[in-house]
Design an enzyme around this catalytic site. Structure first.
Site, PDB file in Angstrom:
ATOM      1  CD  GLU A  96      -3.188   0.535   0.347  1.00 13.13           C
ATOM      2  OE1 GLU A  96      -2.669   1.421  -0.372  1.00 13.13           O
ATOM      3  OE2 GLU A  96      -4.411   0.436   0.507  1.00 13.13           O
ATOM      4  CG  ASP A  97      -1.054   4.817  -1.387  1.00 12.51           C
ATOM      5  OD1 ASP A  97      -1.759   4.072  -0.674  1.00 12.51           O
ATOM      6  OD2 ASP A  97      -1.557   5.720  -2.098  1.00 12.51           O
ATOM      7  CG  ASP A 100      -6.419   8.068   6.412  1.00 13.92           C
ATOM      8  OD1 ASP A 100      -6.180   8.371   7.584  1.00 13.92           O
ATOM      9  OD2 ASP A 100      -7.174   8.753   5.680  1.00 13.92           O
ATOM     10  CB  ILE A 150       1.120  12.330   2.851  1.00 17.52           C
ATOM     11  CG1 ILE A 150       0.845  12.288   4.366  1.00 17.52           C
ATOM     12  CG2 ILE A 150       2.609  12.287   2.564  1.00 17.52           C
ATOM     13  CD1 ILE A 150       1.434  13.398   5.175  1.00 17.52           C
ATOM     14  NE  ARG A 162      -2.096   8.749  -8.923  1.00  9.79           N
ATOM     15  CZ  ARG A 162      -2.819   8.263  -7.917  1.00  9.79           C
ATOM     16  NH1 ARG A 162      -2.220   7.815  -6.847  1.00  9.79           N
ATOM     17  NH2 ARG A 162      -4.134   8.221  -7.984  1.00  9.79           N
TER      18      ARG A 162
HETATM   19  P1  IMP Z   1      -7.853   4.116   4.128  1.00 10.39           P
HETATM   20  O1  IMP Z   1      -8.529   5.261   4.828  1.00 10.39           O
HETATM   21  O2  IMP Z   1      -6.822   3.467   5.033  1.00 10.39           O
HETATM   22  O3  IMP Z   1      -8.859   3.136   3.608  1.00 10.39           O
HETATM   23  O4  IMP Z   1      -7.060   4.742   2.930  1.00 10.39           O
HETATM   24  C1  IMP Z   1      -7.408   4.474   1.636  1.00 10.39           C
HETATM   25  C2  IMP Z   1      -6.635   5.213   0.592  1.00 10.39           C
HETATM   26  O5  IMP Z   1      -6.865   6.609   0.725  1.00 10.39           O
HETATM   27  C3  IMP Z   1      -5.136   5.071   0.602  1.00 10.39           C
HETATM   28  O6  IMP Z   1      -4.669   3.877   0.003  1.00 10.39           O
HETATM   29  C4  IMP Z   1      -4.758   6.281  -0.254  1.00 10.39           C
HETATM   30  O7  IMP Z   1      -4.891   5.966  -1.615  1.00 10.39           O
HETATM   31  C5  IMP Z   1      -5.801   7.314   0.177  1.00 10.39           C
HETATM   32  N1  IMP Z   1      -5.227   8.220   1.188  1.00 10.39           N
HETATM   33  C6  IMP Z   1      -5.423   8.224   2.525  1.00 10.39           C
HETATM   34  N2  IMP Z   1      -4.710   9.196   3.122  1.00 10.39           N
HETATM   35  C7  IMP Z   1      -4.034   9.813   2.121  1.00 10.39           C
HETATM   36  C8  IMP Z   1      -3.079  10.893   2.095  1.00 10.39           C
HETATM   37  O8  IMP Z   1      -2.683  11.490   3.108  1.00 10.39           O
HETATM   38  N3  IMP Z   1      -2.597  11.247   0.867  1.00 10.39           N
HETATM   39  C9  IMP Z   1      -2.963  10.606  -0.288  1.00 10.39           C
HETATM   40  N4  IMP Z   1      -3.835   9.582  -0.300  1.00 10.39           N
HETATM   41  C10 IMP Z   1      -4.366   9.199   0.886  1.00 10.39           C
HETATM   42 MG    MG Z   2      -4.149   3.597  -2.045  1.00 10.83          MG
END
Ligand code: IMP
Ligand code: MG
Length: 172
Positions: A96-97, A100, A150, A162
């Site tokens: 994963e990148d 969150d 971020i 990106r």
């Molecule tokens: P989740 O809230 O953990 O489900 O995050 C899902 C997706 O939201 C991540 O894989 C990112 O693609 C995007 N995301 C969450 N926080 C950030 C951030 O700070 N910058 C860019 N993308 C984010």
């Molecule tokens: Mg993602």
């Protein structure tokens, strides 16, 4: 225009990514690993990560999209691209990148766990903890951030940034 505040430069990123790859190579001790990158944010990270591995590796990608705006991913997740290679009985790592809320990851873990894998672990470039909702186990992370939005090194804001080699926190 939002301001981009520098968080990690490319030299720091390179060191952190290499360190994560070393931990993975050592944990898997010569065994083959299948890395599944979550599109699109993980593309740059997985490309760098696999070039530091000293174990055999195959890669594939999975696509997910969450409804809602880009800076606040909502809780509804939909598959946009399936994994194509055979992962049954394999040692798999989701790449994963950023984690969150953890909702995407927890959805992916549920889905992939039902496919008869030998093992499943998680590697993320960034572990952002403040808004965590799902109790997900992260096996490898390069860097922990508390909060903020971020961008750079694969991470986007409305599909922008990106391509930036460094990582920044956006100030709105
Ligand atoms: P989740 O809230 O953990 O489900 O995050 C899902 C997706 O939201 C991540 O894989 C990112 O693609 C995007 N995301 C969450 N926080 C950030 C951030 O700070 N910058 C860019 N993308 C984010
Ligand atoms: Mg993602």
């Amino acid at each position: 225009m939002p301001e981009l505040v520098p968080l990690l430069n490319k030299e720091t990123i390179e060191k952190k990514v290499a360190a994560a790859a070393d931990r993975i190579s050592s944990d898997y001790n010569g065994r083959e690993v299948i890395m599944i990158g979550v599109l699109k944010g993980s593309v740059i990270f997985i490309s760098d990560l696999i070039r530091h591995l000293t174990i055999p590796v195959k890669i594939d990608f999975i696509g997910v999209s969450s409804y809602g705006s880009d800076d606040s991913p909502s809780e509804k997740i939909r598959l946009t691209k399936e994994v194509q290679i055979d992962i049954e009985n394999k040692d798999v790592i989701i790449v994963e990148d950023i984690v969150d809320t953890g909702l995407t990851l927890s959805w992916l873990i549920d889905r992939l766990s039902s496919l008869g894998l030998r093992s499943l672990k998680v590697c993320t470039f960034l572990d952002k903890r403040e808004r965590r909702k799902a109790d997900v186990m992260i096996d490898y992370s390069c860097h922990v951030v508390d909060k903020g939005f971020i961008v750079g090194y694969g991470l986007d804001y409305a599909e922008n940034y990106r391509n930036l080699p460094d990582v920044y926190c956006m100030k709105f």
